[in-house]
Every structure is written in structure tokens, then in C-alpha cells.
Enzyme design. Sequence first.
Site, mmCIF file in Angstrom:
data_model
loop_
_atom_site.group_PDB
_atom_site.id
_atom_site.type_symbol
_atom_site.label_atom_id
_atom_site.label_comp_id
_atom_site.label_asym_id
_atom_site.label_seq_id
_atom_site.Cartn_x
_atom_site.Cartn_y
_atom_site.Cartn_z
ATOM 1 N N HIS A 110 0.808 -1.219 0.000
ATOM 2 C CA HIS A 110 0.000 0.000 0.000
ATOM 3 C C HIS A 110 0.845 1.274 0.000
ATOM 4 O O HIS A 110 0.346 2.354 -0.329
ATOM 5 C CB HIS A 110 -0.988 -0.001 1.182
ATOM 6 C CG HIS A 110 -0.394 0.303 2.513
ATOM 7 N ND1 HIS A 110 -0.082 -0.674 3.438
ATOM 8 C CD2 HIS A 110 -0.049 1.471 3.103
ATOM 9 C CE1 HIS A 110 0.400 -0.120 4.528
ATOM 10 N NE2 HIS A 110 0.442 1.187 4.346
ATOM 11 N N ASP A 140 0.037 -7.540 1.482
ATOM 12 C CA ASP A 140 0.573 -6.187 1.636
ATOM 13 C C ASP A 140 2.092 -6.155 1.653
ATOM 14 O O ASP A 140 2.707 -5.435 2.452
ATOM 15 C CB ASP A 140 0.017 -5.519 2.893
ATOM 16 C CG ASP A 140 0.079 -3.991 2.794
ATOM 17 O OD1 ASP A 140 0.234 -3.466 1.680
ATOM 18 O OD2 ASP A 140 -0.003 -3.336 3.853
ATOM 19 N N SER A 214 4.670 2.436 7.992
ATOM 20 C CA SER A 214 4.339 1.315 7.112
ATOM 21 C C SER A 214 5.539 0.911 6.266
ATOM 22 O O SER A 214 6.160 1.747 5.607
ATOM 23 C CB SER A 214 3.185 1.691 6.187
ATOM 24 O OG SER A 214 1.999 1.870 6.911
#
Length: 450
Positions: A110, A140, A214
Amino acid sequence: MKMKLSVLHAAILAAMLATSASPVQAGLPFLNSDKTEMPTLAPMLEKATPSVVHISVEGSREARQRIPEAFRDFFGQRGQGEQRQEQPFSGLGSGVIIDADKGYIVTNNHVVQDADKILIKLKDGRSFTAKKLGADPQSDIALLQIEAKNLVQIPLANSDKLRVGDYAIAIGNPFGLEQTVTSGIVSSLGRSGLNMDGFEDFIQTDAAINRGNSGGALVNLRGELIGINTAILGPNGGNVGIGFSIPSNMMKNLVDQIIEFGEIRRGSLGVRGGDVNSELTEALNLKVSRGAFVNEVLPDTAAATAGIKAGDVIISMNGNAIQSFNELRAKIATLGAGQKTELGLLRDGKERKVSVTLQELASGQVAANELHPMLQGATLNNSDKGVEITELAGGSVAEQVGLRQGDIITGVNRQRVANLAELRRILEGRQGVAALYIRRTNDDLYILLR
């Protein structure tokens, strides 16, 4: 002078001084170089932080805007309820160098999804443009590559050996604040349910994770990678002590598949089932309260070949406990097709072990713009005849060059293409025109990518 230590440091000091306590996993403490016996994580972090990078991305995404009925004629949208437009975006995230020689960097899908430009900034200040080698939206994970010398890679830990209570250190770039370090513990293992369509087997930690973390590293006290930080659970996207990381073993399985095949080849066991719960335990007089209960074994599958039966409870995989059906599903899917694994079963009150060779799950789609910019808007999947366009966004670049959903790419510039990995190898770094040989129903045609 008295010093106020953090809860973590106080716990570390207590563990060091208690002669009767057993040593913790990471072999505490780390000491200052001047031998003052002050517990510190600094020596470990000095080695680990250069492997964590700052990622900034730019690109465009299709935005859909609902058009009121009275105005649709003005937009040429009679009979349609929305208008589609490409809108630019930018974003920030983190990544981890896992191979210094080849320049491989792992991050979250993402973070780099739909990005046209990916810029990597190292701790030493150097910047490089990265190439995306592959990604898996359902877990992911994305793999990037840069061409650079004197990189520092992070060593990988065996995440299957983690225990609740092990110390965990998060390294990343929350809110663009580069090289931020936070500490905590492993709060839980095998978490799932954040994305029901995905494959999840998260490490939960209370080490502070925020936006921008992230793709960053979760490490143990040896500086070894135990997870890739991926999600937070909290109001307004802020940290409330609940963060999630993809286990390092799961990441490595996926990355190895991208490197070898150019795609994810998911493993398939071939069972349907659910979690073991108190009602099931009581009804079937089971001796366990956790595990994956097998409701059905599908014919001609890996499970059927291995002798797994309906009513079995799968309680372990390669010697590691299985807590839920979702955990089993994620581990099987990410281990990869053709891989062998040992499952521990509970049948009729007795434990037994079976060896299983996983089949391939009919999946593995990739976004075609990862292969060529003129393929933007198409989704590709392997088929028995070549590479099929399984989805095509209306008005996309791929549609404008003449591609259609259901088209099968069988060649490029007179080179035969049998799968996604071959297509990637042919298109990678190609200059000039690429002529796609397309099979459309009963017709053959060429489509040029310039």
C-alpha cells in the site's frame, strides 16, 4: 544522582540483576562502550537503523465522482452515475534493505501501489530511484530494487520462534520523521481479521507505530528483523498501543517467490473449516481449545493426498502451534505452491503428523502497470494458454491502446510468453516498441506498446 528509567529499561535492568531469573531471548543487556553497566539499545540500533530507508512516492489514481442525475448530460455520462478522473497523489513510508548486494528493499504494497515514481533515501543521505519488482496486495508486501553500493542489510530472525512478551523495536519514518525508534513488546501472535480478503498472520505489538511507519522494521534486541510494520488500530489513524507487523518468515516466503517466478504462487491445502471454539470443543469432546477445524476436504487436493479427513483439528505446522483457521490459511497461502510442510493433527483424541506437498491456488494476479506503463489499468493472471487480462478499467491506458478483458498475451516481439515471469523478463528494461501477440476469442492480432 538518581535516574528515571523507562518501563522497558527498568525491566531490562531487573532482568540483568536478578540472579535467579532465566535469561531473556535476546541476551540482555547491551552496555555502553565505557562499561558503565547502563542498559541501552544504542549499540544494536547503530547497526540496524542503516538498513531502514525512507520512501516517498508520486503517482496518479483513478478517482470516481458521483454525478447528479440533472447534470449527467453536461458530462456526457447519460445513463451512468459517476465520472472517472485521474488524480495525482504523493505519499511517504518506510522500507527495509534485505539484500545489500542486489539492492532488494521490502516495504508494504500500500506504500507503493499505483506509484509512478519511487524515491529511496538512505540514512547516510543518499537518494535513489527504485524499481518495483513485484507485489502481493493480499498480504501487503512489495519488493523494490535500487542500484547502489555500500548498502547495509538487516539480518532475518525466525519469526516462528517469537513469544508473547518478547521485546520489539519499531524503526521507521512516522509522519516523515526519519529514523524514528520506538520500543515495546510482542503483545500477541497470529492476529487476523483486519482485511477479510487478505492473508493475515500478524504480530501485534505495543511499540508505537504511526502513519509513515508502514513498511518499516520490527526488530528484536539482537537487531534482527522479526516483522514488517503494516497497520495500526486506533482512532484517526494514530497510535494507541496496537500495531501490526507481517512476520519475517511470511515476508521471506513471498519475496522468494517474486524473485524466482516474478509473481506469487500461492500454496493450497484444499480444506474448508473454521476455528476451534468452546462449543465445538464441548460437542466433539476435543482436547484442545485452539486450532483449525476441518469441515471438508476437497477432492484431488493436497489435503486429500496427504490423508487429512473431515473432523480433523490441525494444531501445528512445522512444529509451530496453529491458533486459528485464518492463521493456517495465511501460512499455507504464503508458503508457496510445491512446498512441503508437516501438519500436526488431532484425530479421535490422538495426535498424528502428516507430510503435505502444497498445490497451487488459482490466484496470483498482478497489476500490469508494474510491467509496462502502457498496460496501466489492466490486471494480469496466468492461464494455461499464456497471460490473460482478467480485469480492465474503463477508459484506462490499456483500454485505449486496444486491449480487452479476456485477451491472452502469448508473445512479445516474436518471443513466446507462457506466464507472468516470462512476460516480466521480456518487458523489463525494454526500450522502443513492444509488440504484444494477442489471442482474442478465435482471432490473433498484434497490439503495439510504444
